[in-house]
Design a protein around this motif. Structure first.
Motif, short mmCIF file in Angstrom:
data_model
loop_
_atom_site.label_atom_id
_atom_site.label_comp_id
_atom_site.label_asym_id
_atom_site.label_seq_id
_atom_site.Cartn_x
_atom_site.Cartn_y
_atom_site.Cartn_z
N ASP A 190 0.85 -0.98 0.08
CA ASP A 190 0.17 -0.21 -0.16
C ASP A 190 0.94 1.00 -0.19
O ASP A 190 2.12 1.25 0.96
CB ASP A 190 -0.89 -0.37 1.13
N LYS A 191 0.65 2.42 -0.15
CA LYS A 191 1.17 3.54 -0.41
C LYS A 191 0.47 4.56 0.03
O LYS A 191 -0.44 4.55 -0.64
CB LYS A 191 1.46 3.83 -1.60
N ARG A 192 0.77 5.46 0.60
CA ARG A 192 -0.16 6.90 1.20
C ARG A 192 0.36 7.82 0.57
O ARG A 192 1.94 7.81 1.46
CB ARG A 192 -0.41 6.65 2.62
N GLU A 193 0.26 9.08 0.28
CA GLU A 193 1.12 10.22 0.23
C GLU A 193 0.60 10.92 0.99
O GLU A 193 0.83 12.25 1.00
CB GLU A 193 1.07 10.60 -1.46
N ASP A 194 -1.13 11.20 1.53
CA ASP A 194 -1.90 12.06 1.86
C ASP A 194 -0.88 12.60 3.46
O ASP A 194 -2.31 12.29 4.92
CB ASP A 194 -2.96 12.19 1.96
N ILE A 195 0.12 12.23 4.13
CA ILE A 195 1.05 12.12 5.24
C ILE A 195 1.82 12.95 5.62
O ILE A 195 1.85 14.04 4.33
CB ILE A 195 1.28 11.26 5.16
N SER A 196 1.91 13.56 6.14
CA SER A 196 3.56 14.42 6.65
C SER A 196 3.62 14.42 7.85
O SER A 196 3.74 13.62 8.97
CB SER A 196 3.20 16.20 6.81
N LYS A 197 5.09 15.33 8.13
CA LYS A 197 5.71 14.79 9.04
C LYS A 197 6.17 15.92 10.12
O LYS A 197 6.38 16.57 9.31
CB LYS A 197 7.09 13.92 9.17
N VAL A 198 5.93 15.48 10.98
CA VAL A 198 5.59 17.12 12.29
C VAL A 198 7.36 16.45 13.29
O VAL A 198 6.74 15.06 13.83
CB VAL A 198 4.64 17.42 13.28
N SER A 199 7.80 17.97 13.93
CA SER A 199 9.37 17.58 15.15
C SER A 199 9.01 18.37 15.89
O SER A 199 8.95 19.27 15.31
CB SER A 199 9.69 17.17 13.54
N ILE A 200 9.45 17.78 16.70
CA ILE A 200 10.00 18.76 17.55
C ILE A 200 11.71 18.56 18.11
O ILE A 200 11.51 17.76 18.28
CB ILE A 200 9.35 19.08 18.71
N VAL A 201 12.84 20.13 18.61
CA VAL A 201 13.96 19.71 18.31
C VAL A 201 14.30 20.43 19.57
O VAL A 201 13.92 21.50 19.78
CB VAL A 201 14.46 20.10 17.04
N GLY A 202 15.09 20.63 20.01
CA GLY A 202 15.72 21.33 21.00
C GLY A 202 17.03 20.40 21.62
O GLY A 202 17.04 18.94 21.75
N VAL A 203 18.05 20.47 21.94
CA VAL A 203 19.45 20.32 22.49
C VAL A 203 18.68 19.76 23.89
O VAL A 203 19.81 18.86 24.92
CB VAL A 203 20.95 21.03 22.44
N GLY A 204 17.83 20.91 24.21
CA GLY A 204 18.09 20.97 26.27
C GLY A 204 17.00 19.55 26.38
O GLY A 204 16.85 18.57 27.36
N MET A 205 16.80 18.63 25.41
CA MET A 205 16.05 17.09 25.42
C MET A 205 16.80 16.11 26.03
O MET A 205 16.11 15.39 26.32
CB MET A 205 15.38 16.66 23.95
N ARG A 206 18.12 16.30 25.86
CA ARG A 206 18.86 15.50 26.21
C ARG A 206 18.84 15.87 27.74
O ARG A 206 18.73 14.34 28.70
CB ARG A 206 20.21 15.94 25.95
N VAL A 238 4.58 11.62 12.05
CA VAL A 238 3.43 11.05 10.97
C VAL A 238 2.59 11.57 11.46
O VAL A 238 1.70 11.04 12.22
CB VAL A 238 4.10 9.90 10.00
N ILE A 239 1.56 12.34 10.37
CA ILE A 239 0.09 12.62 10.86
C ILE A 239 -0.58 12.31 9.47
O ILE A 239 -0.02 12.85 8.28
CB ILE A 239 -0.15 14.15 11.65
N ASP A 240 -1.49 12.66 9.61
CA ASP A 240 -2.67 13.06 8.05
C ASP A 240 -2.12 14.70 7.90
O ASP A 240 -2.39 15.74 7.94
CB ASP A 240 -4.26 12.73 8.45
N LEU A 241 -1.84 14.93 6.93
CA LEU A 241 -1.69 15.69 5.72
C LEU A 241 -2.45 16.82 6.59
O LEU A 241 -1.69 17.94 6.71
CB LEU A 241 -1.84 15.74 4.42
N LYS A 242 -3.31 16.66 5.91
CA LYS A 242 -4.34 18.00 6.52
C LYS A 242 -4.26 18.15 7.91
O LYS A 242 -4.65 19.56 8.35
CB LYS A 242 -5.69 16.84 5.78
N PHE A 243 -4.20 17.95 8.73
CA PHE A 243 -3.45 18.49 9.87
C PHE A 243 -2.20 19.55 10.22
O PHE A 243 -2.08 19.41 11.21
CB PHE A 243 -4.25 16.96 11.26
#
Ligand code: ADP
Ligand code: ASP
Ligand code: MG
Length: 406
Positions: free
Chosen positions: A336-352, A385-390
Motif C-alpha cells: 500500500d502507498k499513502r501520500e496524504d501524510i506529513s511529518k511534524v517534529s520538535i527539536v531541541g538540545v535541551g531534550m538530552r 507522522v500524521i494526516d497531511l490535512k492536520f
C-alpha cells in the motif's frame, strides 16, 4: 578587512529590481573594506518552471540532462548580478560552478561536493574582483559533466565556498530575517532566534525547515563555518548558527519543523523470517531512495509481518516499484502507498537533559484529535507522522504547548 561570502536566494534575486538591490548591498559590503564572494540562486520559481518543462516532455527525464537544464537558472542570475555590481562601480566577475572549481561526484540531481579548487576565485579576489558564483551546481572530476546539488543547494555552494576560501563569515540572505521557532509563514507568533546550535539547525533542516538546506548545515558544522541567516529585504540582525553552549541546554524545545514531502509505503503480510528487512531495504537503497522512518508489526500468530516506512514523496513511485518487486519475490500479500501524510517534529538540545517531552507532544496532538501514524526519536528530536490535512494545526498547537511564541 574581512572576507565575506553572501548567498542570495531565489526571492532575493527574483527580478531585475531585486538584483539591483542585491548589487547595492554587495557594493556597500565591499565599500566597507571587505572582500566579497556572492553566491546566487536562480530567480524564484525558475527551477520549478524548468522541472515542469522537462516533465511535459518525459515522465522520467534523464538526470544528466536535467542537471544541464536546471543549472541554467543560476547561470542567468550570476551573470546579471555581476553586471549589476559592475554598474555600481566595482569590478565583478561571474563564474559558473565549474569555473569556481566546485568538483562533485557523479550522482546527478543530488551530487555531493568532493573538492573545491578555489585558485581561480582567490586569484580574482586578489585582483580586486567581486566574484559572483552560480549556486546549486558543480562539475564532475575531469570537468566532464555538469551536476546539481539537490533542491536548495545554493546554500551548500555558499558554505562550501566559504570553507574553501576560509571566509570570516557566510551570510545567507533570504525572504525572512532569520531562523524562527517555526516557519513564520505558518505561525505568525513564531519568534526569531538570536542564535541556534549547528546540531539543532541540522535537525530542523533535515526535518523540513527549508530556510537552510540540511547538507549546507552539515558542511558548516564540519568545517566550522560561521553562518548567519538574514533578510535581503531589510537591515534586521539575523540568526547566528554556532556551536552549542550551556545556555541552549536550558531550552527544551527550540523549534518545530514540518515536512509535507512524505509518503508511506506498507508491505503487508510478508512472511516473518530472517533477512526480509535486509532484502527490502537493500533493494530500496539500490534505487537511490532514502528511507526515513521504519515500523514493523508482527502478526499475533508470529508468522507474518507488516513493514511500513516513509520516503520522500518525490521518490515514492520509485520506492513503490521496487517494493512491489520485492513483495512478489517474498510472497507478501500486497503493498500500500499513502501520500496524504506529513511529518511534524520538535527539536531541541535541551531534550538530552529533560524528560517527558515526547509524552507532552503526544498529549497535545491527542488533545486535538490528531492521530499519530508513526513515531521516531533521537537524542534531540521527536517526529510524528500524521494526516497531511492536520499539519498546520499540529505545528500551531505544539508551538503553543512548548511556549515558543515571542
Ligand atoms: P531562499 O529562496 O532564499 O533559499 P527558501 O524558500 O529556501 O529561501 O527558505 C526560506 C523559507 O523557509 C521562508 O520563507 C520560510 O517560509 C521557510 N521556513 C521554514 N521553517 C523556517 C524557520 N524555522 N525559520 C525561518 N524560515 C523558515
Ligand atoms: N534554484 C535551486 C532550487 O530551487 C537551488 C536553490 O535555490 O538553492 O532548488
Ligand atoms: Mg533555499
Amino acid at each position: 578587512m574581512a572576507l565575506i561570502v553572501q548567498k542570495y536566494g531565489g526571492s532575493s534575486v527574483g527580478s531585475i529590481d531585486r538584483i539591483k538591490e542585491v548589487a547595492g548591498r554587495v557594493a556597500r559590503t565591499a565599500e566597507a573594506g571587505n572582500k566579497v564572494v556572492v553566491v546566487v540562486s536562480a530567480m524564484a520559481g525558475e527551477t520549478d518552471k524548468l522541472i515542469d518543462f522537462a516533465r511535459q516532455l518525459s515522465p522520467k527525464p534523464s538526470e544528466r540532462e536535467m542537471d544541464i537544464l536546471l543549472s541554467s537558472g543560476e547561470r542567468v542570475t550570476s551573470a546579471l548580478t555581476a553586471m549589476a555590481v559592475e554598474s555600481s562601480g566595482h569590478k565583478a566577475m561571474a563564474m559558473t560552478g565549474r569555473q569556481a572549481g566546485i568538483i562533485t561526484d557523479t550522482v546527478f540531481t543530488r551530487a555531493r561536493i568532493e573538492k573545491i579548487s578555489s585558485e581561480r576565485v582567490k586569484k580574482a579576489l586578489d585582483d580586486g574582483y567581486i566574484v559572483v558564483i552560480a549556486g546549486f551546481q558543480g562539475v564532475t572530476r575531469g570537468e566532464i559533466d555538469i551536476t546539481t546539488l539537490g533542491r536548495g543547494g545554493s546554500d551548500l555552494s555558499a558554505v562550501a565556498i566559504a570553507a574553501a576560501v576560509k571566509a570570516d563569515l557566510c551570510e545567507i540572505y533570504t525572504d525572512v530575517d532569520g531562523v524562527y521557532t517555526t516557519d513564520p509563514n505558518i505561525v505568525p507568533e513564531a519568534r526569531k532566534l538570536e542564535k541556534i546550535a549547528y546540531e539543532e539547525m541540522l535537525e530542523l533542516a533535515s526535518l523540513g525547515a527549508k530556510v537552510l538546506q540540511a547538507r549546507s548545515v552539515e558542511f558548516a558544522k564540519k568545517y566550522k563555518v560561521p553562518v548567519v541567516v538574514r533578510s535581503s529585504f531589510n537591515e534586521n540582525p539575523g540568526t547566528l548558527v554556532v556551536e552549542e553552549d550551556k545556555e541552549m541546554e536550558n531550552v527544551v524545545v527550540s523549534g518545530i519543523a514540518y515536512d509535507k514531502n512524505q509518503a508511506k509505503i506498507t508491505i503487508v503480510n510478508v512472511p516473518d523470517k530472517p533477512g526480509i528487512a535486509a532484502k527490502l531495504f537493500d533493494s530500496i537503497a539500490s534505487a537511490d531512495v532514502i528511507v526515513d522512518m521504519i515500523v514493523q508489526n508482527i502478526s499475533s500468530d508470529g508468522k507474518s509481518a507488516d513493514i511500513s516506512f516513509t520516503v520522500p514523496r518525490t521518490d515514492s513511485d520509485r520506492a513503490l516499484e521496487v517494493t512491489e518487486a520485492v513483495a512478489l519475490e517474498l510472497g507478501a500479500k500486497r503493498v500500500d502507498k499513502r501520500e496524504d501524510i506529513s511529518k511534524v517534529s520538535i527539536v531541541g538540545v535541551g531534550m538530552r537533559s529533560h524528560s517527558g517531552v515526547a509524552s507532552r507532544m503526544f498529549q497535545t496532538l491527542a488533545g486535538h484529535n490528531i492521530n499519530i501514524m508513526m513515531i521516531s526519536t533521537s537524542e534531540i528530536k521527536v517526529s510524528c507522522v500524521i494526516d497531511l490535512k492536520f499539519t498546520e494545526l499540529a505545528v500551531r498547537v505544539l508551538h503553543e504547548t512548548f511556549g515558543l511564541a515571542g
